[in-house]
Design an enzyme around this catalytic site. Structure first.
Site, PDB file in Angstrom:
ATOM      1  CB  CYS A 260      -0.539  -1.691  -4.734  1.00  0.00           C
ATOM      2  SG  CYS A 260      -1.802  -2.891  -5.203  1.00  0.00           S
ATOM      3  N   GLY A 264       4.753   4.946  -1.361  1.00  0.00           N
ATOM      4  CA  GLY A 264       4.389   6.154  -2.086  1.00  0.00           C
ATOM      5  C   GLY A 264       5.372   6.701  -3.095  1.00  0.00           C
ATOM      6  CE  LYS A 266       6.867   1.018  -8.518  1.00  0.00           C
ATOM      7  NZ  LYS A 266       7.164   0.555  -7.135  1.00  0.00           N
ATOM      8  CG  ASP A 281      -1.213   0.239   0.599  1.00  0.00           C
ATOM      9  OD1 ASP A 281      -0.431   0.000  -0.340  1.00  0.00           O
ATOM     10  OD2 ASP A 281      -1.277  -0.472   1.628  1.00  0.00           O
ATOM     11  CG  ASP A 307      -8.960  -5.082  -2.273  1.00  0.00           C
ATOM     12  OD1 ASP A 307      -9.297  -5.331  -3.446  1.00  0.00           O
ATOM     13  OD2 ASP A 307      -8.226  -5.829  -1.606  1.00  0.00           O
ATOM     14  CG  ASP A 322       4.074  -1.495  -7.624  1.00  0.00           C
ATOM     15  OD1 ASP A 322       4.643  -2.301  -8.379  1.00  0.00           O
ATOM     16  OD2 ASP A 322       4.619  -1.002  -6.621  1.00  0.00           O
ATOM     17  CB  CYS A 375       9.722  -5.500  -7.321  1.00  0.00           C
ATOM     18  SG  CYS A 375       8.988  -6.109  -5.788  1.00  0.00           S
TER      19      CYS A 375
END
Length: 436
Positions: A260, A264, A266, A281, A307, A322, A375
């Protein structure tokens, strides 16, 4: 802030707020509508739009005190105009009261809400006469939940669940954090923090280390991020997100899949240790942000539309999942998100997250690593998703890296970054190794 934006700026601010009220993300609404404005007007619109979104609960409470008909009987565009006006009255020091009132009435007439001009004028004049609204709100002693909901501008359902989990002190610290303006951080890529600071200093910019081992630099207020990135290779990234990449800790030379990945940050951080990073993504436009940054930094990151539940590689030494989440750890940076969420969202999102995590696990070979991150601060999307996955997949076990600051690890070795304790965006991550 000056005495107020131009007429064009006020119209743009109104359009941004209307788009946000209808459900568009505030940052996107601002980017598409304020792009053509002069820098000074764009800055003014940003301050007004973000401030009004951040303090919407507080503004609505004040409006309700002076609007005899009540909020529920106001047309949506009239309510947004009143929010703009009240925010200028009480939170934009450089805007005189008369200008906040008259310009909002004029804007109502110019945008097709002229029939409500008298109402808007009366409400704003009453709010101006009332002066500072601090005494108008419930007090912590008489109504703690109402105080945190109205004075500190958060949905009641969220305040209620945070009070049940953390109590008054932590919850009040969290809502205060959410209503502040978040810092600007740069995460150097391919260069250590101290040499990066020296480069910034040589270019006339100052920065300090953010701390807790995140590897980020806090840029001084007013720093142009584009200019900072010209001086130092890196990405603009909050320390909470940077700590997720640090926690993932891929083995040197590893093949990593970030499923995910957009925008970008990470993936680019992981590329420092990894041999190659596959950034996946569903959104092609957002993946273009990844490829642009990877090209600028000359990193070994490749992008693919996919996916997250179907990892686009047969096997990877580490897969980072993520997941999309409620984002309650990032409400300072995305203040409008609090008004779109409902109490049903954490459980709904947890079902999606569990599916994505299970799908990603199929690409992990024996001895490989699976990292789940969010998050959000909500246990349904964090601990409960991980516990459910581990109960169904006993071949995985939790394993924390050895060099993390213990202040950001819980007693199970999971990453847990709380905004009210760190001043960073919230983050959660669980690092799981598959048995050899």
């Amino acid at each position: 802030m000056g005495a107020g934006g131009s007429r064009d700026a006020r119209r743009v601010a109104f359009r941004v707020l209307r788009a946000c009220t209808r459900g568009q993300r505030l940052d996107r609404a601002l980017d598409t509508r304020a792009r053509a404005l002069a820098p000074r007007d764009r800055h003014w619109v940003h301050a007004l739009a973000y401030g009004a979104a951040r303090l919407r609960g507080r503004l609505d409470y004040i409006i309700a005190r002076h609007a005899r008909r009540g909020l529920e009987r106001l047309d949506p565009e009239v309510l947004d105009l009143l929010r703009m006006g009240v925010y200028q009255l009480h939170h934009m020091e450089g805007v005189p009261s008369y200008a906040a009132v008259s310009s909002t009435v004029e804007l109502a007439r110019a945008t097709g809400a002229g029939r409500a001009a008298g109402l808007i004028n009366a409400v704003l004049r009453a709010a101006a006469r009332a002066g500072s609204p601090a005494d108008a709100f419930p007090t912590p002693a008489t109504d703690l939940e109402g105080y945190l909901t109205h004075r500190h501008s958060h949905p009641r359902w969220l305040v209620r669940r945070w009070l049940a989990r953390w109590g008054r002190s932590d919850t009040e610290a969290l809502v205060r954090h959410d209503n502040g303006v978040p810092g600007l951080f740069l995460r150097p890529v391919g260069i250590e923090a101290e040499p990066a600071r020296e480069r910034l200093r040589a270019a006339g910019m100052t920065a300090t280390e953010a701390g807790l081992g995140c590897g980020c630099l806090r840029l001084a207020a007013g720093t142009d991020p584009a200019r900072a990135l010209q001086a130092v290779p890196g990405v603009i990234q909050d320390p909470g997100a940077a700590l997720v990449a640090r926690y993932a800790a891929p083995p040197p030379g590893a093949v990593v899949a970030d499923v995910c990945a957009a925008p970008g940050g990470k993936a680019l951080a992981l590329s420092e240790q990894a041999g190659y990073v596959v950034a996946a993504d569903l959104s092609l436009p957002r993946l273009k942000l990844v490829t642009a940054s990877a090209s600028r930094l000359r990193t070994r990151v490749g992008a693919v539309v996919a996916d997250a539940g179907s990892v686009p590689v047969r096997r990877a030494d580490l897969v980072l999942v993520d997941v999309p989440c409620s984002g309650t750890g990032t409400l300072a940076r995305r203040p409008d998100a609090r008004w779109r969420l409902t109490g049903k969202d954490p459980a709904r999102l947890a079902r999606v997250q569990s599916r994505l995590l299970a799908g990603a696990s199929r690409a992990i070979p024996p001895g490989g690593l699976l990292v789940y991150s969010t998050c959000t601060l909500e246990p349904e999307e964090n601990d409960e998703v991980v516990e459910g996955f581990l109960s169904r997949h006993p071949e995985f076990r939790l394993e924390a890296p050895g060099d993390m600051n213990p202040q950001v690890l819980d007693d199970r070795g999971q990453l847990r970054v709380l905004p009210q304790h760190t001043g960073f965006d919230g983050a959660f991550a669980a690092r799981m190794r598959r048995a050899p």
